[in-house]
Write a protein that holds these residues in place. Structure first.
Motif, PDB file in Angstrom:
ATOM      1  N   THR A 152     -23.994  62.565 106.456  1.00  0.00           N
ATOM      2  CA  THR A 152     -23.747  63.768 107.257  1.00  0.00           C
ATOM      3  C   THR A 152     -24.181  64.606 106.729  1.00  0.00           C
ATOM      4  N   HIS A 153     -23.474  65.050 105.376  1.00  0.00           N
ATOM      5  CA  HIS A 153     -23.249  65.803 104.383  1.00  0.00           C
ATOM      6  C   HIS A 153     -24.068  65.991 102.762  1.00  0.00           C
ATOM      7  N   TYR A 154     -24.724  64.533 102.631  1.00  0.00           N
ATOM      8  CA  TYR A 154     -24.807  65.264 101.359  1.00  0.00           C
ATOM      9  C   TYR A 154     -26.513  64.369 101.083  1.00  0.00           C
ATOM     10  N   GLY A 155     -26.788  64.088 102.633  1.00  0.00           N
ATOM     11  CA  GLY A 155     -28.214  64.076 102.870  1.00  0.00           C
ATOM     12  C   GLY A 155     -28.560  62.571 102.250  1.00  0.00           C
ATOM     13  N   PHE A 156     -27.334  60.911 101.798  1.00  0.00           N
ATOM     14  CA  PHE A 156     -27.912  60.315 100.717  1.00  0.00           C
ATOM     15  C   PHE A 156     -28.726  59.421 102.027  1.00  0.00           C
ATOM     16  N   THR A 157     -29.500  58.585 101.798  1.00  0.00           N
ATOM     17  CA  THR A 157     -30.522  57.579 102.027  1.00  0.00           C
ATOM     18  C   THR A 157     -29.915  56.209 102.699  1.00  0.00           C
ATOM     19  N   ASP A 158     -30.136  55.378 103.396  1.00  0.00           N
ATOM     20  CA  ASP A 158     -29.864  53.846 103.959  1.00  0.00           C
ATOM     21  C   ASP A 158     -28.999  53.573 102.312  1.00  0.00           C
ATOM     22  N   GLU A 159     -31.155  53.131 101.629  1.00  0.00           N
ATOM     23  CA  GLU A 159     -30.744  53.400 100.346  1.00  0.00           C
ATOM     24  C   GLU A 159     -29.398  52.994  99.989  1.00  0.00           C
ATOM     25  N   SER A 160     -29.485  54.793  99.774  1.00  0.00           N
ATOM     26  CA  SER A 160     -28.474  54.990  98.579  1.00  0.00           C
ATOM     27  C   SER A 160     -26.676  54.262  99.560  1.00  0.00           C
ATOM     28  N   CYS A 161     -27.276  54.341 100.615  1.00  0.00           N
ATOM     29  CA  CYS A 161     -25.350  53.862 101.138  1.00  0.00           C
ATOM     30  C   CYS A 161     -24.828  52.295 101.325  1.00  0.00           C
ATOM     31  N   ALA A 162     -25.506  51.308 100.665  1.00  0.00           N
ATOM     32  CA  ALA A 162     -26.096  50.170 101.162  1.00  0.00           C
ATOM     33  C   ALA A 162     -25.072  49.642 100.631  1.00  0.00           C
ATOM     34  N   PHE A 163     -24.338  50.233  99.210  1.00  0.00           N
ATOM     35  CA  PHE A 163     -22.877  49.493  98.160  1.00  0.00           C
ATOM     36  C   PHE A 163     -21.812  49.675  99.481  1.00  0.00           C
ATOM     37  N   PHE A 164     -21.898  50.849 100.470  1.00  0.00           N
ATOM     38  CA  PHE A 164     -20.856  51.392 100.793  1.00  0.00           C
ATOM     39  C   PHE A 164     -20.653  50.451 101.962  1.00  0.00           C
ATOM     40  N   ASP A 165     -21.864  50.273 103.087  1.00  0.00           N
ATOM     41  CA  ASP A 165     -22.324  50.039 104.131  1.00  0.00           C
ATOM     42  C   ASP A 165     -21.984  48.145 103.788  1.00  0.00           C
ATOM     43  N   PHE A 166     -22.425  47.534 102.982  1.00  0.00           N
ATOM     44  CA  PHE A 166     -22.174  46.493 102.692  1.00  0.00           C
ATOM     45  C   PHE A 166     -20.501  45.805 102.627  1.00  0.00           C
ATOM     46  N   PHE A 167     -19.517  46.634 102.148  1.00  0.00           N
ATOM     47  CA  PHE A 167     -18.446  46.128 102.099  1.00  0.00           C
ATOM     48  C   PHE A 167     -17.770  47.128 103.906  1.00  0.00           C
ATOM     49  N   ALA A 168     -18.181  47.997 103.774  1.00  0.00           N
ATOM     50  CA  ALA A 168     -17.468  48.512 105.293  1.00  0.00           C
ATOM     51  C   ALA A 168     -18.203  47.474 106.762  1.00  0.00           C
ATOM     52  N   GLY A 169     -19.220  46.569 106.554  1.00  0.00           N
ATOM     53  CA  GLY A 169     -19.492  46.201 107.561  1.00  0.00           C
ATOM     54  C   GLY A 169     -18.473  44.801 107.950  1.00  0.00           C
ATOM     55  N   PRO A 170     -18.751  43.906 108.999  1.00  0.00           N
ATOM     56  CA  PRO A 170     -18.048  43.689 109.186  1.00  0.00           C
ATOM     57  C   PRO A 170     -18.622  41.772 108.292  1.00  0.00           C
ATOM     58  N   SER A 171     -17.625  40.698 108.530  1.00  0.00           N
ATOM     59  CA  SER A 171     -17.816  39.511 107.451  1.00  0.00           C
ATOM     60  C   SER A 171     -17.866  38.146 108.233  1.00  0.00           C
ATOM     61  N   PRO A 172     -17.772  37.919 109.641  1.00  0.00           N
ATOM     62  CA  PRO A 172     -17.222  37.218 109.690  1.00  0.00           C
ATOM     63  C   PRO A 172     -16.970  35.563 109.298  1.00  0.00           C
ATOM     64  N   ASP A 173     -18.142  35.681 107.937  1.00  0.00           N
ATOM     65  CA  ASP A 173     -17.677  34.026 107.499  1.00  0.00           C
ATOM     66  C   ASP A 173     -16.978  34.723 107.251  1.00  0.00           C
ATOM     67  N   LEU A 174     -16.648  35.688 105.794  1.00  0.00           N
ATOM     68  CA  LEU A 174     -15.674  35.304 105.103  1.00  0.00           C
ATOM     69  C   LEU A 174     -13.974  35.811 105.490  1.00  0.00           C
ATOM     70  N   ASP A 175     -13.915  36.557 107.156  1.00  0.00           N
ATOM     71  CA  ASP A 175     -12.594  36.040 107.760  1.00  0.00           C
ATOM     72  C   ASP A 175     -12.668  34.296 107.906  1.00  0.00           C
ATOM     73  N   GLU A 176     -13.610  33.894 108.038  1.00  0.00           N
ATOM     74  CA  GLU A 176     -13.416  31.999 108.821  1.00  0.00           C
ATOM     75  C   GLU A 176     -13.118  31.509 107.852  1.00  0.00           C
ATOM     76  N   GLN A 177     -13.309  32.024 106.285  1.00  0.00           N
ATOM     77  CA  GLN A 177     -12.852  31.412 105.223  1.00  0.00           C
ATOM     78  C   GLN A 177     -11.743  31.837 104.578  1.00  0.00           C
ATOM     79  N   ALA A 178     -11.260  33.020 104.747  1.00  0.00           N
ATOM     80  CA  ALA A 178     -10.159  32.996 104.690  1.00  0.00           C
ATOM     81  C   ALA A 178      -8.904  33.226 105.278  1.00  0.00           C
ATOM     82  N   THR A 179      -8.539  32.977 106.914  1.00  0.00           N
ATOM     83  CA  THR A 179      -8.447  32.339 107.676  1.00  0.00           C
ATOM     84  C   THR A 179      -8.245  30.071 107.505  1.00  0.00           C
ATOM     85  N   ALA A 180      -9.163  29.863 106.909  1.00  0.00           N
ATOM     86  CA  ALA A 180      -9.165  28.242 106.608  1.00  0.00           C
ATOM     87  C   ALA A 180      -8.458  28.238 105.048  1.00  0.00           C
TER      88      ALA A 180
END
Length: 215
Positions: A152-180
């Motif tokens: 919004t404020h810095y004009g970063f591209t999707d590629e430049s934001c991918a690091f944060f998108d990676f950790f922000a996105g849902p991870s159902p497989d990891l959630d299932e593994q944590a529960t198990a």
């Protein structure tokens, strides 16, 4: 059976949720008020954090039972993917290889991966699963807010934001593994919820130290 572990995970995540006003950096990024030098420092610190955490998770996987080992192996693999995404963010912040080689990391920022290394050597793997899952919930929320602010404020591209998108996105497989993994710890009596809560509390404190030092 799954509900017991799932309830414990949700209760722990709620109990260890950080004060939403405690992070001094994320709100600045959200408003576009964080200087680029702070963003660059974030990238430089993460260049130290990511490989350290990857090795810690790999070591925990070696020590763990099959259920927890699957969780930690996924984490270690994720750190490898995150490292690749981090480079695009670092470049967008003007970080050069020369600057990276010359950079001396901040002790307050590196206390977090140092403690993860301590967990890798000393904590029961099931306890570490519970503690880390609670911490990741807060980290993922921070990453989502940072990604939005960068776009919004810095004009970063999707590629430049991918690091944060990676950790922000849902991870159902990891959630299932944590529960198990937590359920396996409950079933075998190898999960100590008091220890896990202590580890999670310290992780959140070291997380706060990271952002305070960064600011």
């Amino acid at each position: 059976m799954t509900a017991t572990a799932g309830d414990l995970l949700q209760t722990t995540i709620g109990a260890l949720a950080p004060d939403p006003t405690a992070n001094p950096v994320v709100p600045l990024v959200e408003r576009g008020e964080a200087p680029i030098r702070t963003l660059a420092r974030l990238a430089l610190e993460q260049r130290w954090v990511i490989p350290a955490d990857r090795r810690s998770f790999a070591h925990l996987a070696q020590r763990a039972d099959p259920a927890a080992a699957a969780f930690f192996t996924t984490l270690a693999t994720g750190e490898e993917l995150a490292a690749a995404h981090l480079e695009a963010f670092a470049r967008a912040c003007g970080v050069t290889e020369h600057r990276s080689r010359a950079y001396v990391p901040l002790a307050g920022c590196q206390a977090y991966p140092a403690y993860v290394s301590w967990l890798a050597l000393n904590a029961a793997p099931a306890d570490a699963v519970l503690a880390l899952t609670a911490n990741f919930s807060a980290w993922g929320g921070y990453c989502a807010r940072i990604a939005e602010g960068l776009r919004t404020h810095y004009g970063f591209t999707d590629e430049s934001c991918a690091f944060f998108d990676f950790f922000a996105g849902p991870s159902p497989d990891l959630d299932e593994q944590a529960t198990a993994a937590v359920q396996a710890g409950l079933d075998t009596g190898t999960l100590d919820t008091n220890s896990a809560h202590t580890y999670g509390t310290l992780l959140q404190k070291y997380e706060s130290m990271f952002w305070a030092a960064l600011s």
